[in-house]
Every structure is written in structure tokens, then in C-alpha cells.
Motif scaffolding. Structure first.
Motif, PDB file in Angstrom:
ATOM      1  N   SER A 148       0.813  -1.220   0.000  1.00 23.84           N
ATOM      2  CA  SER A 148       0.000   0.000   0.000  1.00 23.84           C
ATOM      3  C   SER A 148       0.847   1.270   0.000  1.00 23.84           C
ATOM      4  CB  SER A 148      -0.925  -0.003   1.217  1.00 23.84           C
ATOM      5  OG  SER A 148      -1.577   1.241   1.333  1.00 23.84           O
ATOM      6  N   LYS A 149       0.719   2.057  -1.060  1.00 27.98           N
ATOM      7  CA  LYS A 149       1.381   3.367  -1.124  1.00 27.98           C
ATOM      8  C   LYS A 149       0.695   4.356  -0.180  1.00 27.98           C
ATOM      9  CE  LYS A 149       4.318   2.183  -4.259  1.00 27.98           C
ATOM     10  NZ  LYS A 149       5.643   1.811  -3.823  1.00 27.98           N
ATOM     11  N   LEU A 150      -0.619   4.215  -0.038  1.00 23.83           N
ATOM     12  CA  LEU A 150      -1.358   5.096   0.862  1.00 23.83           C
ATOM     13  C   LEU A 150      -0.956   4.843   2.314  1.00 23.83           C
ATOM     14  CD1 LEU A 150      -3.460   7.289   1.304  1.00 23.83           C
ATOM     15  CD2 LEU A 150      -5.234   5.526   1.211  1.00 23.83           C
ATOM     16  N   ALA A 151      -0.823   3.579   2.695  1.00 23.80           N
ATOM     17  CA  ALA A 151      -0.391   3.264   4.067  1.00 23.80           C
ATOM     18  C   ALA A 151       0.986   3.848   4.346  1.00 23.80           C
ATOM     19  CB  ALA A 151      -0.388   1.760   4.285  1.00 23.80           C
ATOM     20  N   GLU A 152       1.870   3.756   3.358  1.00 23.32           N
ATOM     21  CA  GLU A 152       3.214   4.319   3.498  1.00 23.32           C
ATOM     22  C   GLU A 152       3.138   5.831   3.726  1.00 23.32           C
ATOM     23  OE1 GLU A 152       7.011   5.015   0.595  1.00 23.32           O
ATOM     24  OE2 GLU A 152       5.923   3.111   0.366  1.00 23.32           O
ATOM     25  N   MET A 153       2.300   6.510   2.956  1.00 19.37           N
ATOM     26  CA  MET A 153       2.135   7.958   3.106  1.00 19.37           C
ATOM     27  C   MET A 153       1.520   8.298   4.469  1.00 19.37           C
ATOM     28  SD  MET A 153       2.375  11.081   2.156  1.00 19.37           S
ATOM     29  CE  MET A 153       2.902  10.991   0.477  1.00 19.37           C
ATOM     30  N   LEU A 154       0.496   7.554   4.856  1.00 16.73           N
ATOM     31  CA  LEU A 154      -0.198   7.841   6.113  1.00 16.73           C
ATOM     32  C   LEU A 154       0.675   7.609   7.334  1.00 16.73           C
ATOM     33  CD1 LEU A 154      -3.681   6.289   5.291  1.00 16.73           C
ATOM     34  CD2 LEU A 154      -3.138   8.730   5.487  1.00 16.73           C
ATOM     35  N   SER A 155       1.705   6.795   7.203  1.00 12.93           N
ATOM     36  CA  SER A 155       2.566   6.499   8.348  1.00 12.93           C
ATOM     37  C   SER A 155       3.709   7.499   8.513  1.00 12.93           C
ATOM     38  CB  SER A 155       3.131   5.084   8.226  1.00 12.93           C
ATOM     39  OG  SER A 155       4.038   5.011   7.155  1.00 12.93           O
ATOM     40  N   ARG A 156       3.814   8.448   7.634  1.00 14.83           N
ATOM     41  CA  ARG A 156       4.910   9.421   7.716  1.00 14.83           C
ATOM     42  C   ARG A 156       4.808  10.246   9.000  1.00 14.83           C
ATOM     43  NH1 ARG A 156       5.869  11.077   1.518  1.00 14.83           N
ATOM     44  NH2 ARG A 156       6.739   9.055   0.966  1.00 14.83           N
ATOM     45  N   PRO A 157       5.949  10.477   9.639  1.00 14.40           N
ATOM     46  CA  PRO A 157       5.951  11.186  10.918  1.00 14.40           C
ATOM     47  C   PRO A 157       5.267  12.553  10.890  1.00 14.40           C
ATOM     48  CG  PRO A 157       8.082  10.183  10.529  1.00 14.40           C
ATOM     49  CD  PRO A 157       7.271  10.004   9.268  1.00 14.40           C
ATOM     50  N   ARG A 158       5.388  13.293   9.806  1.00 14.80           N
ATOM     51  CA  ARG A 158       4.789  14.635   9.789  1.00 14.80           C
ATOM     52  C   ARG A 158       3.263  14.573   9.855  1.00 14.80           C
ATOM     53  NH1 ARG A 158       2.436  16.456   5.339  1.00 14.80           N
ATOM     54  NH2 ARG A 158       2.757  15.374   3.383  1.00 14.80           N
ATOM     55  N   LEU A 159       2.675  13.500   9.346  1.00 13.29           N
ATOM     56  CA  LEU A 159       1.219  13.362   9.418  1.00 13.29           C
ATOM     57  C   LEU A 159       0.763  12.902  10.799  1.00 13.29           C
ATOM     58  CD1 LEU A 159       0.256  11.761   5.982  1.00 13.29           C
ATOM     59  CD2 LEU A 159      -0.087  14.110   6.727  1.00 13.29           C
ATOM     60  N   ASN A 160       1.644  12.256  11.535  1.00 10.95           N
ATOM     61  CA  ASN A 160       1.274  11.693  12.833  1.00 10.95           C
ATOM     62  C   ASN A 160       1.970  12.387  13.994  1.00 10.95           C
ATOM     63  OD1 ASN A 160      -0.457   9.661  11.766  1.00 10.95           O
ATOM     64  ND2 ASN A 160       1.372   8.648  11.016  1.00 10.95           N
ATOM     65  N   LYS A 161       2.475  13.573  13.747  1.00 14.94           N
ATOM     66  CA  LYS A 161       3.202  14.302  14.779  1.00 14.94           C
ATOM     67  C   LYS A 161       2.360  14.425  16.051  1.00 14.94           C
ATOM     68  CE  LYS A 161       5.907  18.436  15.493  1.00 14.94           C
ATOM     69  NZ  LYS A 161       6.387  19.682  14.947  1.00 14.94           N
ATOM     70  N   GLY A 162       2.979  14.036  17.156  1.00 12.61           N
ATOM     71  CA  GLY A 162       2.319  14.148  18.448  1.00 12.61           C
ATOM     72  C   GLY A 162       1.370  13.001  18.777  1.00 12.61           C
ATOM     73  N   LEU A 163       1.303  11.992  17.923  1.00 18.35           N
ATOM     74  CA  LEU A 163       0.392  10.871  18.146  1.00 18.35           C
ATOM     75  C   LEU A 163       1.146   9.562  18.272  1.00 18.35           C
ATOM     76  CD1 LEU A 163      -2.342  11.422  15.395  1.00 18.35           C
ATOM     77  CD2 LEU A 163      -2.633  11.727  17.853  1.00 18.35           C
ATOM     78  N   VAL A 164       0.581   8.665  19.046  1.00 18.52           N
ATOM     79  CA  VAL A 164       0.974   7.266  18.966  1.00 18.52           C
ATOM     80  C   VAL A 164      -0.054   6.639  18.037  1.00 18.52           C
ATOM     81  CG1 VAL A 164       1.151   5.086  20.225  1.00 18.52           C
ATOM     82  CG2 VAL A 164       1.951   7.223  21.281  1.00 18.52           C
ATOM     83  N   ALA A 165       0.418   5.872  17.063  1.00 14.82           N
ATOM     84  CA  ALA A 165      -0.461   5.220  16.105  1.00 14.82           C
ATOM     85  C   ALA A 165       0.020   3.801  15.881  1.00 14.82           C
ATOM     86  CB  ALA A 165      -0.468   5.985  14.782  1.00 14.82           C
ATOM     87  N   THR A 166      -0.907   2.858  15.854  1.00 20.69           N
ATOM     88  CA  THR A 166      -0.556   1.466  15.594  1.00 20.69           C
ATOM     89  C   THR A 166      -1.686   0.801  14.824  1.00 20.69           C
ATOM     90  OG1 THR A 166       0.278  -0.591  16.569  1.00 20.69           O
ATOM     91  CG2 THR A 166      -1.391   0.619  17.845  1.00 20.69           C
ATOM     92  N   SER A 167      -1.337   0.046  13.796  1.00 23.93           N
ATOM     93  CA  SER A 167      -2.329  -0.538  12.892  1.00 23.93           C
ATOM     94  C   SER A 167      -2.514  -2.026  13.134  1.00 23.93           C
ATOM     95  CB  SER A 167      -1.915  -0.322  11.436  1.00 23.93           C
ATOM     96  OG  SER A 167      -1.872   1.045  11.139  1.00 23.93           O
ATOM     97  N   ARG A 168      -3.752  -2.481  12.876  1.00 29.26           N
ATOM     98  CA  ARG A 168      -4.086  -3.900  12.979  1.00 29.26           C
ATOM     99  C   ARG A 168      -4.953  -4.287  11.791  1.00 29.26           C
ATOM    100  NH1 ARG A 168      -0.814  -2.862  16.276  1.00 29.26           N
ATOM    101  NH2 ARG A 168      -0.588  -3.697  18.384  1.00 29.26           N
ATOM    102  N   ASN A 169      -4.765  -5.515  11.287  1.00 31.41           N
ATOM    103  CA  ASN A 169      -5.622  -5.972  10.196  1.00 31.41           C
ATOM    104  C   ASN A 169      -7.002  -6.330  10.739  1.00 31.41           C
ATOM    105  OD1 ASN A 169      -5.742  -8.724  11.040  1.00 31.41           O
ATOM    106  ND2 ASN A 169      -3.946  -9.232   9.844  1.00 31.41           N
ATOM    107  N   TRP A 170      -7.942  -6.532   9.830  1.00 26.65           N
ATOM    108  CA  TRP A 170      -9.331  -6.708  10.248  1.00 26.65           C
ATOM    109  C   TRP A 170      -9.525  -7.960  11.105  1.00 26.65           C
ATOM    110  CZ3 TRP A 170     -12.661  -3.214  10.946  1.00 26.65           C
ATOM    111  CH2 TRP A 170     -14.000  -3.549  11.229  1.00 26.65           C
ATOM    112  N   ASN A 171      -8.798  -9.040  10.820  1.00 31.11           N
ATOM    113  CA  ASN A 171      -8.906 -10.229  11.665  1.00 31.11           C
ATOM    114  C   ASN A 171      -8.567  -9.901  13.111  1.00 31.11           C
ATOM    115  OD1 ASN A 171      -9.734 -12.128   9.777  1.00 31.11           O
ATOM    116  ND2 ASN A 171      -7.659 -12.817   9.322  1.00 31.11           N
ATOM    117  N   THR A 172      -7.524  -9.132  13.315  1.00 29.77           N
ATOM    118  CA  THR A 172      -7.113  -8.763  14.664  1.00 29.77           C
ATOM    119  C   THR A 172      -8.123  -7.820  15.301  1.00 29.77           C
ATOM    120  OG1 THR A 172      -4.792  -9.131  14.108  1.00 29.77           O
ATOM    121  CG2 THR A 172      -5.243  -7.754  16.033  1.00 29.77           C
ATOM    122  N   VAL A 173      -8.650  -6.880  14.540  1.00 27.98           N
ATOM    123  CA  VAL A 173      -9.684  -5.973  15.061  1.00 27.98           C
ATOM    124  C   VAL A 173     -10.849  -6.781  15.619  1.00 27.98           C
ATOM    125  CG1 VAL A 173     -11.400  -4.227  14.381  1.00 27.98           C
ATOM    126  CG2 VAL A 173      -9.045  -4.059  13.531  1.00 27.98           C
TER     127      VAL A 173
END
Length: 182
Positions: A148-173
Motif C-alpha cells: 500500500s502506497k497510501l499506508a506508506e504515506m499515512l505512516s509518515r511522521p509529519r502526518l502523525n506528529k504528536g500521536l501514537v499510532a498502531t495498525s491492525r488488520n481486520w482479523n485482529t480488530v
């Protein structure tokens, strides 16, 4: 009153870095006074019950204990069953019609507004899409997260500045909703 929570640890046991054996994590969490500690997979999910604290203090306590025990910092997000269930139920994509590898949820430590992503040209990433939820981002990636190119873009530090972010696939959700229900 005892509440059941899921702890989501970011970036452990990936590529041989930040090794946290699940048995050791369970023992550590039991030592913090939590009950019913269970882990799911090796990628950093633990379910537990606690009669004290709130999501933020429980996350900070666990992160501190992990750093003390294993010698490295790990970002931790703690969420209760009601929240996890609400996130799953609010999914804006047809989860039942998709392969679990195509749908992911990124959990955030704080609310995120659309303004954070205003400069992102969403059409450049189609057919990949994302939508925001309550301290969560839903990502539809037809070829999976690894491509995923979008996932790569969304994970960039400037977009997530000041946040903790962690992803899970739908099975895990879905599994975390089930595990925190009991």
C-alpha cells in the motif's frame, strides 16, 4: 468495578527488533496487578482486566514496565471493549465482503481531524481509500498493507506528529472485540 481492556503495543517482534516474548509480557502484566491476561499472536496484543486506572494511565504504566524489563521503549495504546466494539461496528467499508488483509484500522492515542490530511491528494492513491473514525483510521488497501502506497504515506511522521499510532488488520480488530467481550 473491573473493566476488560486490550493493550496494543507498537512495533514489537518485527524483523527481529524489540523482542518481547508473549509469556514474559503476560507475566509482566500480571505483576502489575492485572487479571485474566491473554495475548494474541506475537505482534503485540494483550487482553487484561483491571479495576484501577484509565486507558492513558494503564498505557503509561505498561510502557514504563516494558522499558524497565526489556530495556527499550514501546508505544502502547490501551482501549476498552466498548471502544473496540464501536470501532468495529462503525467501519465505513464493507468488511464482510473484503479479505481481512485488505482492511486495516490504525488506532490513535488521541482524536484526529480531517485537517491533518487535508493536503493529501486522495485520488492519487485510488483504489486505496481511508476514512477517519473515533481515534481511528480505517484503511482499505486492495493489495494488502505491504504493497500500500497510501499506508506508506499515512505512516509518515509529519502526518502523525504528536500521536501514537498502531495498525491492525481486520482479523485482529475482530479478534480483540471477541477477546475483550468475556
Amino acid at each position: 468495578m473491573t473493566t476488560t481492556y486490550a493493550a496494543l503495543l507498537r512495533g514489537i517482534n518485527v524483523g527481529g527488533a524489540k523482542k518481547v516474548p508473549m509469556a514474559d509480557l503476560r507475566t509482566l502484566m500480571e505483576g502489575l496487578g492485572h487479571g485474566g491476561v491473554r495475548t494474541y499472536l506475537q505482534s503485540g496484543q494483550a487482553v487484561f482486566s483491571s479495576a484501577h486506572g484509565d486507558e492513558e494511565s494503564l498505557a503509561a504504566e505498561l510502557a514504563g514496565a516494558i522499558e524497565k524489563r526489556f530495556g527499550f521503549g514501546v508505544d502502547v495504546i490501551v482501549r476498552d471493549h466498548a471502544y473496540l466494539k464501536a470501532v468495529a461496528e462503525a467501519c465505513p467499508f464493507p468488511a464482510a465482503d473484503l479479505e481481512p488483509k485488505q482492511l486495516h484500522v490504525t488506532y490513535f492515542s488521541a482524536p484526529v481531524t480531517a485537517e491533518r490530511y487535508a493536503e493529501l491528494d486522495r485520488s492519487a492513491y485510488l483504489p486505496e481509500e481511508f476514512r477517519l473514525g473515533d481515534r481511528a483510521l480505517y484503511l482499505y488497501a486492495p493489495e494488502g498493507l505491504g504493497r500500500s502506497k497510501l499506508a506508506e504515506m499515512l505512516s509518515r511522521p509529519r502526518l502523525n506528529k504528536g500521536l501514537v499510532a498502531t495498525s491492525r488488520n481486520w482479523n485482529t480488530v475482530v479478534k480483540l472485540v471477541e477477546m475483550t467481550e468475556s
